[in-house]
Scaffold this active site. Sequence first.
Site, PDB file in Angstrom:
ATOM      1  N   GLY A  46      -2.873 -11.779   7.703  1.00  0.00           N
ATOM      2  CA  GLY A  46      -1.737 -11.351   6.621  1.00  0.00           C
ATOM      3  C   GLY A  46      -1.106 -10.890   7.508  1.00  0.00           C
ATOM      4  CD  GLN A  51       2.438  -6.465  10.067  1.00  0.00           C
ATOM      5  OE1 GLN A  51       1.590  -7.302   9.284  1.00  0.00           O
ATOM      6  NE2 GLN A  51       2.094  -7.248  11.717  1.00  0.00           N
ATOM      7  CB  CYS A  92      -2.122  -5.231  13.696  1.00  0.00           C
ATOM      8  SG  CYS A  92      -0.406  -4.650  13.437  1.00  0.00           S
ATOM      9  CG  LEU A  93      -0.100 -11.340  13.535  1.00  0.00           C
ATOM     10  CD1 LEU A  93       0.581 -12.235  12.683  1.00  0.00           C
ATOM     11  CD2 LEU A  93      -0.585 -12.038  14.585  1.00  0.00           C
ATOM     12  CG  HIS A 134      -4.164  -4.330   8.815  1.00  0.00           C
ATOM     13  ND1 HIS A 134      -4.640  -4.332  10.146  1.00  0.00           N
ATOM     14  CD2 HIS A 134      -2.986  -5.464   9.130  1.00  0.00           C
ATOM     15  CE1 HIS A 134      -3.961  -4.536  10.701  1.00  0.00           C
ATOM     16  NE2 HIS A 134      -2.829  -4.544  10.252  1.00  0.00           N
ATOM     17  CD  GLU A 135      -0.881  -7.225   6.487  1.00  0.00           C
ATOM     18  OE1 GLU A 135       0.343  -7.000   7.264  1.00  0.00           O
ATOM     19  OE2 GLU A 135      -1.620  -8.010   7.686  1.00  0.00           O
ATOM     20  CG  HIS A 138       1.428  -3.121   9.188  1.00  0.00           C
ATOM     21  ND1 HIS A 138       1.989  -2.739   9.848  1.00  0.00           N
ATOM     22  CD2 HIS A 138       0.357  -4.091   9.041  1.00  0.00           C
ATOM     23  CE1 HIS A 138       1.204  -3.225  11.023  1.00  0.00           C
ATOM     24  NE2 HIS A 138       0.076  -3.321  10.237  1.00  0.00           N
TER      25      HIS A 138
END
Length: 164
Positions: A46, A51, A92-93, A134-135, A138
Amino acid sequence: MAILEMKYYGSAVLTRPAKPIKQVDREILMLARDLLDTMYHYQGVGLAGPQVGVSKQIIVVDCGEEYQTDPYILLNPLVASAEGQQVGSEGCLSLPDLFIDVERASCVKIQALNLDGKPITVHGDGLLARALLHEIDHLKGKVFTELATDKEQLEREIPLLKER
């Protein structure tokens, strides 16, 4: 299509609420493609606009064939319902190499717009529920570390993350 520059822990854009998307135009269509390319490049499941430094309410999610047939591209997503609970390792990226246990709902219903500007509903459980939540976090300016179940582990990991 392009691989976008990731924003990492400490970047202000990750802590601000993203702005709703009012219209699907060429810029949003290109952003959606670039978000997918970037997510796949970094081997994530995701990715959210903030991000990559774009403070707009757009997420992409692809948890694989077990969960979905095509990647989701969701604009202005909202959690319509969330049930159950699951605790599991999350990464997480924007926080590379950090994995900590986080408690999330195990089943969710998300309402959003698709790239045609039409309302859609997405149901997810397990990993897909985790990735969607999660996304969406953000987009609210929240990072998964805020939900860590083991605060001591988090306190040990954050200084290492800053070094990386």
